[in-house]
Motif scaffolding. Structure first.
Motif: not given
Lengths: 522, 341
Positions: B53-55, B57-62, B64-65, B93, B319, B323
């Motif tokens: 799940w943590d990995g 969620e990084v799609w969201l951060l990416t 956003g960035g 979150l 990535v 993944q």
């Protein structure tokens, strides 16, 4: 209160609260991942159980920290858009790329490999499993580096021009990523992170040993002692080494700042008038309105040395610097004063807490060195309670011994306090600029977010973070008190399982032993 | 193809990836609250997504960035405009992330139940709110001539957006149930299958209504100049609906792998359809179409986009590879007997 002022003030408070809170976990994540990786490597290379137990113990504490670091980091990425939309609009071209690279290069690495590390104990070959925690550790460093290069651009904007649309546009990504400000700031932040991790280990391992000493001989747990003692020494070495590097990098960063942001350094010293040679202020009480200090203890010439590497050159004072900025950017000189008491004391707390941790590290190394601690006639098994020896003949008296362990346990907090003040000093010392010399903080906020919404979100985050802090401290305490686990290392290397119904190469890919309990499960 | 169009595509792909991956872990989070009967079953469900799940969620951060870097105006307007909604999402979150980590860190029933409730409520809310947010983005919001959102919180609550919210809520729950059916053993597997059939049925109704509404509103006559026309979004709509119905059929046949793959196709096609009907706008203005943010007026300059393109082209395959490897390492099904005491 003036409403326009409230708007900026609340947005800044929110940034301060969320950032300082986030940065309690970041340094521990950076350093504990590396230290845990080191311990696990030691276990694989030597096969000694104490390293395995220490890996498990620090790994668990690391994960509790990591969870908090990750979730509070999400807020950081989005609050630029929420509270500082005019800033985001203006700098997105330059500030966005490091942020996006952070996600793409670092976050994916960290979060994917931490999942593999947590759940992979019985799924991956030992070396590969160990490589996962190293990948996490490298990821945290990348992550820190990208965000620090973005922050450094705010401290010292380079590699851009202001385009026809009034927005900053990137010219040179290499300068943004590798300018001296970014390199030095990263060096300073990473070494301070390891200072925090070292202190964290010393604090908790010291506590565990202190508790073991109090127990009657028969109740002592030999398993815990070996690992705790190893951890204590590792923490002390980390403290001492990183302490020296923090000082070197801090000195370098100071010199860069004297050049790039003289106002920040002048106010860090409450140096009102330009002086040559400039003295370092140890303690001062001043009056911002009148612009002088009423009480002042100084070390002559030291500030000149910090700024220029010699004891006589002039260091510009607050008044002259402010006058220069006012002439250049317009307005009154006083508009360019940061909050001087905060920067002055922030600078001192940062250095003070950092130095104190380093000195404790040195003292601890000396007090626990093998020759004394384990002087032959006192040397006992690896798993017995150490006594603190002052010489080969005399033990430290009971009072001093007790207090030395108490101080060891409280070391845990010092670098964290130092880190927080370091950031408060760095960010507040830059005011009134959000991007130094280019954009004022007052012009950076979201025009359409009402004060009511801001107050609401500040309240929500503060309360949520307070509740989480209580839970987090409770959990850390619980796991620290539980001590080093008694768990045996896995005897079977998963790599040894050949293909076949039981192995990963099983016909349905699911393996015949899918009912075997997982090594780790939520 | 301009770099700005390429970056619109990249951001669409990041959101699609995010909803595909975190979509099922939201779904599993919801199922923990409704399907699992006892502690061990709840733990089975949580552990199906534990390592990933943590990995995800990084799609969201990416996303956003990448939005910040490639479309700073979009980033600034969107997140300051959706202030309170985004606040709720962020809080969820945060709580959800610590719920995974902290639930098992203490024994004690109350402690664990509290975190399970937290996991359930936050997964549910976020799954719902993403639909509301994206419906509003596609429909357009009150943006003035200065590219600033001038509406309030309640402007974001409307029939279309609520339908969007319920659609993502049920779609993600269905997707999560299909995933859980693929990843579990024993009685819990039978139960999540039933949940998949039930939520899949509801999703079919809601998603069809929402996507058809979108197509009628945005796809046909209303295509902005430079848009792709309604044909592409119509194609995506058809794929989404067909995939959803087939996913349901496979769930009934107990073909879990196919069912999950097709629920994934539904998510991909549905999100793709939203982006197709959005293009070339990134945030349409409901006040005046000429005030809309578009791929050209909201984007960064060419140099930034070029730099980002190089980074993305180098890093994305890496990535994706590791993944994918994670999913391969943890490909086994989990049953209650795999849960240590």
């Amino acid at each position: 209160m003036n409403l326009a002022l409230a708007h900026e003030t609340i947005a800044r408070w929110q940034f301060g609260v969320t950032t300082v809170y986030h940065f309690l976990f970041v340094p521990l994540t950076i350093s504990l991942s590396g230290l845990t990786a080191g311990l696990q490597t030691a276990w694989i290379r030597t096969g000694r159980e104490k390293y395995f137990r220490a890996t498990k113990f620090w790994g668990k504490l690391f994960l509790i920290n990591l969870a908090m670091g990750v979730v509070t980091g999400i807020v950081q990425e989005f609050q630029f858009g929420m509270n500082w939309s005019r800033y985001s609009r203006f700098v997105g071209d330059v500030f966005g790329p490091p942020l996006a690279m952070e996600a793409l290069v670092a976050f994916f690495l960290e979060s994917t490999f931490i999942g593999l590390w947590i759940f992979g104990w019985d799924r991956l070959p030992r070396r590969l499993h160990c490589a996962c925690i190293w990948a996490v550790s490298v990821g945290t460093l990348f992550s820190g580096y990208f965000i620090l290069s973005a922050n450094s651009w705010m401290q010292h904007p380079v590699g851009y021009h202001v385009g026809a649309n009034g927005r900053a546009q990137l010219n040179d990504i290499w300068r943004v990523l590798f300018q001296n400000t970014a390199l030095v700031q990263a060096f300073h932040t990473f070494t301070a992170a390891y200072l925090s991790g070292g202190a964290f280990m010393v604090g908790i391992a010291g506590y565990l040993i202190m508790r073991q000493r109090r127990r009657p001989e028969a109740d002592r747990q030999p398993v815990q002692l070996g690992a705790a003692r190893t951890s204590l020494r590792l923490g002390l070495v980390t403290l001492a080494v990183s302490g020296i590097l923090v000082a070197i990098s801090g000195d370098t960063l100071g010199k860069v700042m004297f050049e790039q942001q003289p106002m920040k350094m002048a106010s860090a010293e409450a140096l009102w008038e330009t002086e040559a040679p400039a003295p370092f202020s140890v303690f001062a009480i001043g009056d911002v309105n009148k612009g002088h200090n009423t009480v002042e203890w100084q070390i002559p010439g030291l500030l000149s040395f910090l700024a220029h590497n010699n004891f006589h050159d002039a260091v510009p004072g607050i008044k002259d610097t402010a006058a220069k900025e006012a002439a250049r950017y317009g307005g009154q000189p006083k508009d360019y004063y940061p909050m001087i008491p905060t920067t002055y004391w922030g600078f001192r707390w940062m250095i003070g807490f950092g130095m104190f941790s380093f000195l404790l590290g040195l003292a601890g190394l000396w007090l626990t060195r093998r020759r004394f601690w384990l002087a032959p006639e006192h040397r006992r098994g690896d798993d017995q309670v150490p006594e603190l020896m002052l010489t080969r003949k005399t033990a430290l008296n009971a009072f001093l011994t007790r207090w030395s362990w108490r101080i060891a346990a409280s070391t845990l907090f010092f670098p964290l306090v130092g880190n927080s003040w370091g950031w408060i000093f760095t960010e507040m010392g830059r005011q009134p600029w959000v991007v130094f010399g280019v954009m004022r903080t007052a012009r950076a906020e979201s025009p359409n977010v009402t004060v009511g919404n801001q107050v609401f979100s500040l309240t929500v985050f503060t309360l949520l973070y307070a509740v989480l802090a209580v839970i987090e401290i409770g959990l850390l305490k619980k796991y620290a008190q539980a001590g080093i686990p008694e768990e045996e290392p896995p005897t079977r290397d998963p790599r040894l399982r050949g293909p076949g119904p039981d192995g990963p190469g099983g016909p349905d890919g699911s393996g015949g032993d899918s009912d075997r309990p997982m090594a780790f499960a939520y | 193809m301009h770099l700005t169009d390429f970056w619109f595509l990249v951001i669409a792909i990041l959101w699609i990836g995010y909803f595909f991956l975190e979509g099922f872990d939201f779904g599993v989070g919801i199922l923990v609250g409704v399907v699992a009967r006892d502690d061990r079953e709840r733990r089975v469900l949580i552990n199906t997504i534990g390592p990933v799940w943590d990995g995800n969620e990084v799609w969201l951060l990416t996303a956003g960035g990448a939005t910040f870097a490639a479309f700073p105006v979009w980033y600034a307007t969107l997140f300051s405009g959706f202030y309170l909604a985004l606040l709720v999402i962020l809080v969820c979150l945060i709580v959800r992330g610590v719920a995974f980590e902290f639930r098992g860190k203490r024994s004690g029933r109350r402690w664990q139940r509290n975190w399970e409730h937290a996991l359930f409520v936050t997964s549910l809310l976020v799954a719902f709110l993403w639909g509301v947010a994206f419906a509003n983005i596609v429909r357009g919001v009150k943006i003035d001539a200065d590219e600033v959102y001038v509406g309030g919180f309640w402007d974001l609550i409307n029939g279309y957006a609520l339908l969007g919210g319920f659609t993502t809520l049920f779609l993600f729950t269905f997707h999560g149930a299909a995933f859980a059916a693929l990843k579990t053993l024993g009685p819990i597997r039978a139960r999540v299958r039933r949940a998949a059939l039930l939520t899949g049925g509801v999703t079919a109704v809601l998603a069809s209504a929402f996507l058809i509404w979108t197509q009628v509103d945005q796809g046909l006559g209303a295509t902005p100049p430079g848009g792709l026309g309604g044909g592409w979004s119509l194609a995506a709509l058809i794929i989404a609906v067909v995939a959803l119905v087939s996913a349901l059929a496979f769930a009934r046949l107990q073909r879990d792998g196919w069912s999950f793959a097709l629920s994934g196709v539904t998510v991909v096609a549905a999100v793709a359809m939203l982006f197709l009907s959005l293009y070339p706008d990134v945030l349409p203005s409901s006040l005046d179409p000429s005030w809309s943010l578009t791929v050209s007026n909201a984007s960064s300059a060419n140099y930034t986009l070029t730099v980002m393109t190089i980074v993305a082209c180098v890093m994305t395959p890496v990535v994706l590879a590791y993944q994918a490897w994670t999913y391969w390492v943890f490909r086994r099904r989990i049953g209650v007997s795999a849960i240590p005491q």
